[in-house]
Design an enzyme around this catalytic site. Structure first.
Site, PDB file in Angstrom:
ATOM      1  N   THR A   7     -12.278  -2.461  -8.199  1.00  0.00           N
ATOM      2  CA  THR A   7     -12.571  -3.883  -7.808  1.00  0.00           C
ATOM      3  C   THR A   7     -13.071  -4.142  -6.495  1.00  0.00           C
ATOM      4  O   THR A   7     -13.048  -3.045  -5.492  1.00  0.00           O
ATOM      5  CB  THR A   7     -11.600  -4.651  -7.995  1.00  0.00           C
ATOM      6  OG1 THR A   7     -11.947  -6.392  -7.879  1.00  0.00           O
ATOM      7  CG2 THR A   7     -10.514  -4.554  -6.946  1.00  0.00           C
ATOM      8  N   ASN A   9     -12.810  -7.386  -5.284  1.00  0.00           N
ATOM      9  CA  ASN A   9     -12.194  -8.687  -5.124  1.00  0.00           C
ATOM     10  C   ASN A   9     -11.056  -8.614  -4.181  1.00  0.00           C
ATOM     11  O   ASN A   9     -10.035  -8.125  -4.415  1.00  0.00           O
ATOM     12  CB  ASN A   9     -11.775  -9.247  -6.583  1.00  0.00           C
ATOM     13  CG  ASN A   9     -11.486 -10.626  -6.488  1.00  0.00           C
ATOM     14  OD1 ASN A   9     -10.922 -10.905  -5.283  1.00  0.00           O
ATOM     15  ND2 ASN A   9     -11.342 -11.462  -7.601  1.00  0.00           N
ATOM     16  N   PRO A  10     -11.010  -9.175  -2.818  1.00  0.00           N
ATOM     17  CA  PRO A  10      -9.877  -9.007  -1.969  1.00  0.00           C
ATOM     18  C   PRO A  10      -8.857  -9.845  -2.585  1.00  0.00           C
ATOM     19  O   PRO A  10      -7.560  -9.311  -2.187  1.00  0.00           O
ATOM     20  CB  PRO A  10     -10.628  -9.736  -0.717  1.00  0.00           C
ATOM     21  CG  PRO A  10     -11.716 -10.805  -1.227  1.00  0.00           C
ATOM     22  CD  PRO A  10     -12.171 -10.287  -2.272  1.00  0.00           C
ATOM     23  N   LYS A  12      -7.724  -9.779  -5.637  1.00  0.00           N
ATOM     24  CA  LYS A  12      -6.928  -8.554  -6.475  1.00  0.00           C
ATOM     25  C   LYS A  12      -6.289  -7.548  -5.595  1.00  0.00           C
ATOM     26  O   LYS A  12      -5.203  -7.016  -5.931  1.00  0.00           O
ATOM     27  CB  LYS A  12      -7.914  -7.959  -7.512  1.00  0.00           C
ATOM     28  CG  LYS A  12      -8.468  -8.946  -8.620  1.00  0.00           C
ATOM     29  CD  LYS A  12      -9.275  -8.217  -9.561  1.00  0.00           C
ATOM     30  CE  LYS A  12      -9.535  -9.309 -10.800  1.00  0.00           C
ATOM     31  NZ  LYS A  12     -10.303  -8.178 -11.725  1.00  0.00           N
ATOM     32  N   ASP A  68      -8.392  -6.605 -16.051  1.00  0.00           N
ATOM     33  CA  ASP A  68      -9.419  -7.851 -16.470  1.00  0.00           C
ATOM     34  C   ASP A  68      -8.465  -8.857 -16.961  1.00  0.00           C
ATOM     35  O   ASP A  68      -7.285  -8.845 -17.459  1.00  0.00           O
ATOM     36  CB  ASP A  68      -9.965  -7.021 -17.566  1.00  0.00           C
ATOM     37  CG  ASP A  68     -11.219  -7.834 -17.853  1.00  0.00           C
ATOM     38  OD1 ASP A  68     -12.175  -8.236 -17.064  1.00  0.00           O
ATOM     39  OD2 ASP A  68     -11.300  -8.242 -19.221  1.00  0.00           O
TER      40      ASP A  68
END
Length: 208
Positions: A7, A9-10, A12, A68
């Protein structure tokens, strides 16, 4: 142990750091390794898509965690075309929405459904560990117990990476996720017994 998170995404990254707090794990991201390609997520469940991603990124690293999610509205039939499902970021085709576009799209969708819906996430996680794949997804009924409201009027506050926190409300407090304590966000699916299950799965599959 160095682990690649599939990822950029920070939020996550923060999630998995929190889950494995206290363990000797250093997390890397796709951005750290300059990986820009991504697999086609053609699975039927979050778990299947997480596995697809973990296998794909195994070409770049030996130990990988991929995640996910699917978003579901209880007011819509599971097969309703308006149901976000696995296409949270791509609800209108191949175009990937940014955070602001997501807030705008889902605010309007919820408005069309009366301004307030009951929602829940299904979350799948896969670990690739030196040639072996491990995966986890809790069942739908247990996840529904952590359902929340999604509303058509956004808060002005934002959680980077979790844009829908700005239109999501904790049922017990009536507070937006962005106004609630840290555990009450998109990560509300990772609390209490469910958090213990996820942590146990990660510890065992990573051989920590």
């Amino acid at each position: 142990m160095r682990v690649l998170l599939g990822t950029t995404n920070p939020s996550k990254v923060k999630r998995f750091k929190d889950l494995l707090n206290g363990y000797d794990v250093e997390f890397l991201t796709l951005k750290d390794l300059k990986i820009t390609s991504e697999p086609k997520e053609i699975g039927n469940t979050p778990e299947e898509n997480a596995i697809i991603k973990a296998k794909y990124y195994s070409a770049y690293f030996d130990i990988i965690i991929c995640n996910d999610s699917g978003l579901y509205f209880e007011e819509l039939d599971i097969l309703d075309k308006r149901q976000p499902g696995l296409n949270i970021r791509t609800p209108i085709g191949d175009k990937r929405l940014n955070d602001d576009e997501m807030i705008d799209y889902y605010s309007k969708l919820v408005e069309s459904l009366g301004g307030k819906v009951s929602a829940y996430y299904l979350d799948g996680i896969a670990v690739y560990n030196k040639g072996k794949i491990f995966s986890f997804m809790d069942n739908q009924s247990s996840t529904k117990t952590d359902s929340f409201y999604m509303v058509s009027t956004p808060s002005i506050k934002r959680h980077i990476g979790w844009p829908l926190d700005s239109i999501s409300i904790v049922k017990s407090t009536n507070l937006y996720f962005v106004d609630s304590k840290e555990s009450e966000s998109k990560d509300n699916i990772f609390v209490n017994e469910y958090r213990k299950k996820i942590t146990k799965f990660l510890v065992e599959s990573l051989n920590l």
